[in-house]
Structure formats: structure tokens, C-alpha cells
Design a protein around this motif. Sequence first.
Motif, mmCIF file in Angstrom:
data_model
loop_
_atom_site.group_PDB
_atom_site.id
_atom_site.type_symbol
_atom_site.label_atom_id
_atom_site.label_comp_id
_atom_site.label_asym_id
_atom_site.label_seq_id
_atom_site.Cartn_x
_atom_site.Cartn_y
_atom_site.Cartn_z
ATOM 1 N N THR A 112 10.410 -10.636 8.652
ATOM 2 C CA THR A 112 9.409 -9.555 8.325
ATOM 3 C C THR A 112 9.490 -7.872 8.399
ATOM 4 N N ASN A 113 10.466 -7.730 9.663
ATOM 5 C CA ASN A 113 11.329 -6.173 10.023
ATOM 6 C C ASN A 113 11.944 -6.339 8.802
ATOM 7 N N ARG A 114 13.129 -6.920 8.809
ATOM 8 C CA ARG A 114 14.339 -6.648 7.475
ATOM 9 C C ARG A 114 13.313 -6.577 6.571
ATOM 10 N N LEU A 115 12.471 -7.456 5.598
ATOM 11 C CA LEU A 115 11.740 -7.448 4.130
ATOM 12 C C LEU A 115 10.819 -6.138 4.316
ATOM 13 N N LEU B 117 15.431 -4.982 -7.976
ATOM 14 C CA LEU B 117 15.178 -5.525 -6.863
ATOM 15 C C LEU B 117 14.926 -7.207 -6.176
ATOM 16 N N ARG B 118 15.403 -8.253 -6.602
ATOM 17 C CA ARG B 118 15.981 -9.312 -6.760
ATOM 18 C C ARG B 118 17.232 -9.050 -6.470
ATOM 19 N N LEU B 119 17.663 -7.946 -7.015
ATOM 20 C CA LEU B 119 19.898 -7.884 -6.576
ATOM 21 C C LEU B 119 20.052 -7.433 -5.230
ATOM 22 N N TYR B 120 19.213 -6.390 -5.025
ATOM 23 C CA TYR B 120 18.785 -5.684 -4.240
ATOM 24 C C TYR B 120 18.539 -5.975 -2.998
ATOM 25 N N LEU B 121 17.601 -7.205 -2.534
ATOM 26 C CA LEU B 121 17.864 -8.271 -1.909
ATOM 27 C C LEU B 121 18.470 -8.779 -1.747
ATOM 28 N N LYS C 107 0.621 -1.092 -0.133
ATOM 29 C CA LYS C 107 -0.082 -0.187 -0.386
ATOM 30 C C LYS C 107 1.198 1.564 0.216
ATOM 31 N N GLY C 108 0.043 2.249 -0.704
ATOM 32 C CA GLY C 108 1.602 2.951 -0.679
ATOM 33 C C GLY C 108 2.560 3.663 -1.986
ATOM 34 N N ILE C 109 2.979 2.275 -2.243
ATOM 35 C CA ILE C 109 3.951 1.906 -3.066
ATOM 36 C C ILE C 109 3.789 1.123 -4.679
ATOM 37 N N THR D 165 13.070 0.831 1.167
ATOM 38 C CA THR D 165 14.275 1.659 0.829
ATOM 39 C C THR D 165 14.652 1.801 0.013
ATOM 40 N N PHE D 166 13.743 0.251 -1.055
ATOM 41 C CA PHE D 166 14.295 0.260 -2.639
ATOM 42 C C PHE D 166 13.286 1.347 -3.374
ATOM 43 N N PHE D 167 11.991 0.816 -2.208
ATOM 44 C CA PHE D 167 11.069 2.026 -3.120
ATOM 45 C C PHE D 167 10.843 3.651 -2.910
#
Length: 379
Positions: free
Chosen positions: A367-370, A311-315, A272-274, A376-378
Motif C-alpha cells: 500500500t505504501n508503494r501504491l 495510469l495503467r501503463l505507469y503502474l 481525496k484531493g486528487i 507521483t502520477f497525479f
Amino acid sequence: MNNSKIWLSSPHMGGTEQKYVQEAFDSNWVAPLGPNVNGLESDLENYLNQSVHVGALSCGTAAIHLGLILLGVKAGDEVICQSMTFSASANPIMYQGATPVFIDSEIETWNICPIALESAIQDRIAKGKKPKAIIAVHLYGVPYKIDEVHAVAKKYEIPVLEDSAEALGSSYKGRKCGTFGDIGVLSFNGNKIITTSGGGAIVTSSVEIKNRAVFFATQSRDNAPHYQHSEVGYNYRMSNICAGIGRGQMEVLDLHVAKRREMHDFYVELSKGIEGLTVFSVPNNDYFSNYWLSSILIDPIKTKGKTREDLRLYLEDLNIESRPLWKPMHLQPIFEHYPYYGSNVSETLFENGLCLPSGSNLTGTDTNRLKEAFLTFFK
């Protein structure tokens, strides 16, 4: 900062698996038969609850292979297969010397498109090759359009092999996935909702078909005091040890489904919001998904150029595992020369889709890390 690996979908033991395994050791049932095999089959039959009969096998691929054999698929036949799936759905077609005919997805469930399916059947019949079977898949635990697909199958009198490898615990209109097809398939691979380390099962409404599957799975040994074989057989039966793990896992299946659905809800809330981020969800309340893998689509236009690969590479840099959606079979080097019907729905999904950590054993720290990673990414 905790930087331990967050896995896409790791095994999650419930605690009672060792009891069943120990019983197998204590009784010396360390073989591809025994009380745990019978017990797991019974547990699954009770869970699916449609008067079905279940045969426990070494893997889901074996179940698909035996399903094709039981449906009479032989060398030179054609078998329709959903294109967006894991290769295990299609490989057994090749085992039989048959020809796969791949079908595009529709956008609501990401599964086999009923319109493209009927067009393909009509065209294959016009070419003198009526398909012998249809392999339809419940992708990532979301049921395919069962009413529409089975209406087409019934119209042309073609049996459906229901690949429910990813959908144990999912249902459509209150009926469990795996019970809709002429033959159903389950998988208990290490990354599935429940696991037997490896393993799978074949599901059928006919005890005769179940017994025939078990016969083939145990090297087609004839009823004789000596080893006699009149048909080609396979070493496809599940071991009593693996089945013991499965019996313990069945006790926590509903809990695992609930936890996976919680992860899906987590991503829905996070999205939501992204702008440009969409979480794959069922189209309406007729569908109940186990959300085996929570998946997203990223629209690079709306995310200012950020792609699913970005996103995949960032994660990955954050030690968080993610994975692109299944690459459609008609794009795979081994299958690209076989017939394909549809447009580019599955291709577009593959280009823009990503599977996210979805395990039932993810923690609040995970889940906090996710959440921090996504925000941060978006940003």
C-alpha cells in the motif's frame, strides 16, 4: 527499493486448506464427489442463510450454463444479459443455441439498467420474441438494483439468473447476494474472494432444482446398475480435492471480505484531493459490497489529460498490475451483431475505468508503494 509484483487479485490461503485436502488423500476421496463436496455445499448454505440449496460445480460458467438449462432455455430462445460483465456471463447463452440480448448499465451500481431492461423486454415482445431469462450481474461485488430489476422481471414473468460470481460476501438490505434470483451463481476462480483453484456453485431455493443440476453435472447418469443416459449430461461436478480447499477458504471468507473493504477505503482516502479521480462505491447503506475489485474512474478533463490508460501503463512500469473494466459484451467481436438496448453508459465506464490491486493479502509495503505511485502520477 522493493519491486516485487503487486497483483490485482491473487489467491490467499488461510492455512487450514491443507487439512481438508489431506483428509481427502488419506480417505482416497480423489473424485468429483465426497465428504468435502458435501461439506462445502453445507458451509455455503449456512453462510447464505436463506434456506437455499447449493450444488458445487467445476466453475461458475458451468453454473450459468446449468442455470439456463434448468430455466428451460433452448435453441432459438432469447436471453437478456448485462453487457458490462465478463464473457462467462454470456457464453453459456451461445452454448444453448440461444440469442443474447445485451442491456446497458446504469451509473450508480454500474449494473443492468432497469429502464433499458424494460424497454428491451417490451421491444422483444413486440417482435414476437419474449425473452426466456434475464442474467443480472453484481459487478465487482456491488449488488445490482435488485428491487427495480426484479420488479421488471416479475411484471413480465421472466426468471432471473443471478450472476453472483464476483459478489460472495456482498448483500442487499441484509440479505446475501446469490439468494435473490430464481437461480444464483457463485465462482471460486483463483482471483475471487475465496478460491477452490477453479470451481463454482449453483444456488437455488428448491432441493429438486439442486438435485437436477447435480444430475446434469454428473453426465446425466440414470438410476441404474449400469451406465444409462436418457439426457445430455456434462462433466461439471467439483472434485473432492478442490472442495477441500474451499472448506478451508470458507473459514477466512469474512476476513477476506474485511480486507478487501479495507483496500477500498484505502483508495477512497487516497483519492481525496486528487481532482478527477473517483472510487467506485455503493450508492447507499442498503448495499453492502465485498469490493472484490476496487475500481476507479478517471476524468481526463479534470486530470489535465491524464487517462486511465496512462495510469495503467505507469503502474505496469512499476510492476503493479491493474486492468481496464470489463469491455462491454456488445462491443466484443463475437457479440457485436446481437441486439443491444441502452445508451453509452457502459462504454464510457470502460473508456475511463480501471481496476486496482485489491487482494486480501496485500501488505503495508504494497500500500505504501501504491500510495507513492498515485501521488507521483497525479502530482
